[in-house]
Design an enzyme around this catalytic site. Structure first.
Site, mmCIF file in Angstrom:
data_model
loop_
_atom_site.group_PDB
_atom_site.id
_atom_site.type_symbol
_atom_site.label_atom_id
_atom_site.label_comp_id
_atom_site.label_asym_id
_atom_site.label_seq_id
_atom_site.Cartn_x
_atom_site.Cartn_y
_atom_site.Cartn_z
ATOM 1 N N PHE A 1 130.966 55.461 -158.440
ATOM 2 C CA PHE A 1 130.236 55.099 -157.293
ATOM 3 C C PHE A 1 130.772 55.371 -156.111
ATOM 4 O O PHE A 1 130.296 56.013 -155.078
ATOM 5 C CB PHE A 1 129.492 53.787 -157.377
ATOM 6 N N ASP A 2 132.116 54.884 -156.183
ATOM 7 C CA ASP A 2 132.823 54.757 -154.616
ATOM 8 C C ASP A 2 133.078 56.289 -154.401
ATOM 9 O O ASP A 2 132.989 56.836 -153.250
ATOM 10 C CB ASP A 2 134.375 54.355 -155.115
ATOM 11 N N THR A 3 133.644 57.282 -155.436
ATOM 12 C CA THR A 3 133.903 58.560 -155.087
ATOM 13 C C THR A 3 132.540 59.477 -154.547
ATOM 14 O O THR A 3 132.672 60.237 -153.624
ATOM 15 C CB THR A 3 134.420 59.359 -156.273
#
Length: 418
Positions: A203-205
């Site tokens: 999700f972060d990437t």
């Protein structure tokens, strides 16, 4: 009737710190963390109470825990008015962050891991540029200069390899995608989150890559970070999921599933648009201008070569054509490609440009000599070889002009001398 001012682009207006609603919402995603949750929340609450002067909220996002995590969270929420609980029936850190961030009424949304591996002293610098409207997202980085990190060689190697993969496959410019310490403007998040599909660790990437391609400003904060030896993250499983995520995002970008152009138009920070004397343009702009000038020079060269070849022969025509176009090419690149105005250093630039021209002459003349020495070429083959040789000479010319003739450091020295 008075005209209304155009709406500001999301992320650029400073946040109002005086309203009743929370300014900052810090999300702690947890799954079966009954032992670590309470110490984390108490420490974070103490830090925010002491160092933050505006309203805040701590949201515990329970990812379908099967132990007593939810009961601990609810007890903490009853004890502290600033603590809230959001329960999800399905696992996934990305799913939890997406759900809580989209439901939050705070202006700035952040998250950190329950182990608090990152020193909380970095929270202020993380959030500050978002509050001011300077940046759209902010990330803690364990790989940025100034970061102090304590962790084993295995995790260090994996982290650096992962970020290297991101740079080579997705052209990521941020240094650390997976540090569990990030923040985003809520008005920006509302535009980006509907396009983020991953519900797990990628999700972060995915969020960062989408933000970068939309032209948003990502602020990086070097952090002090101590590895949690009891972390329950499955490295192999997470790495495999991340690689699948990289492939999916790459495909979605090429197929247009991710509306990058529309997001850039809505959210992107446009170039400053100032052509300041003495300030060289960016590399991409330089390449475009250099290519345009190179095409014009090549066409002029071919016209001159064809006019002169029947009069003075191929080698002499090549020399004269290259010499005339080289002088004009250097003058145009000096002003348009590398942004140098005025007469200071112009003579030196032309002299060094002629030296570069000499290398191009050697390359093209050598190609002609090799061609005529090995066969009896027709006009079409002769011109084809010259065009290819000129292309190679053009690449060499750009590198030498940028790195030597018009190097910004040399221009600064020249300006001081004059």
């Amino acid at each position: 009737m008075t005209a209304t001012a155009p709406a500001s682009r999301p992320g650029t207006v400073p946040v109002d710190l005086t309203g009743p609603q929370p300014v900052l919402d810090v999300v702690i995603p947890v799954y079966n963390e009954e032992a670590d949750l309470e110490p984390c929340i108490r420490r974070l609450h103490d830090h925010l109470t002491e160092h933050v002067s505006y309203p805040y909220r701590i949201t515990i996002a329970d990812n379908a825990s099967t132990d007593a995590t939810l009961r601990v969270a609810e007890r903490l929420a009853r004890e502290f008015p600033e603590v809230a609980v959001h329960h999800l029936d399905e696992k996934g850190r990305g799913r939890a962050l997406n759900a809580v961030w989209q439901a939050s009424d705070a202006a700035v949304l952040a998250y950190m891991d329950v182990d608090l591996s990152t020193d909380l002293a970095a929270l202020g610098p993380l959030v500050a540029p978002l509050l001011s409207g300077h940046s759209d997202l902010a990330i803690g980085s364990r790989l940025a200069r100034g970061a102090r990190v304590v962790r084993g060689p295995k995790r260090e190697f994996i982290s650096r390899c992962y970020n290297l993969i991101l740079r080579s496959t997705l052209a990521a410019k941020f240094s650390d995608a997976q540090c569990g310490f990030k923040a985003i403007r809520a008005d920006v998040a509302r535009e980006l989150l509907p396009h983020v599909e991953d519900t797990g660790w990628f999700f972060d990437t995915e969020l960062l890559v989408l933000a970068q391609r939309a032209g948003l400003r990502i602020h990086e904060v070097p952090v002090d970070w101590v590895d949690d030896p009891n972390s329950s993250v499955n490295i192999v499983k997470t790495a495999t999921a991340d690689l699948r995520g990289i492939a999916r995002v790459t495909k979605a970008t090429f197929t247009g599933e991710i509306p990058v152009s529309r997001l850039r138009e809505q959210l992107g920070r446009q170039p400053i648009g100032v052509d300041a004397p003495g300030v060289p343009p960016r590399l991409v702009t330089q390449l475009v201008r250099f290519a345009a000038i190179g095409v014009s020079s090549t066409l002029a060269y071919l016209v001159l070569f064809l006019l002169l070849r029947t009069v003075v022969g191929a080698q002499a025509a090549n020399f004269a054509s290259l010499l005339v176009t080289a002088v004009g090419n250097t003058a145009l690149n000096r002003r348009l490609t590398f942004g140098i105005r005025g007469r200071a250093g112009a003579g030196r630039h032309q002299f060094e440009g002629l030296l570069v021209f000499g290398l191009g002459l050697a390359l093209t003349s050598g190609s002609l000599a090799l061609l005529n020495g090995s066969t009896t070429p027709g006009l079409v083959l002769e011109i084809t070889v010259l065009v290819l040789a000129n292309l190679a000479a053009t690449v060499l010319r750009f590198l030498l002009l940028r790195g030597w003739v018009f190097n910004p450091r040399r221009q600064a020295t020249t300006q001081k001398e004059y």
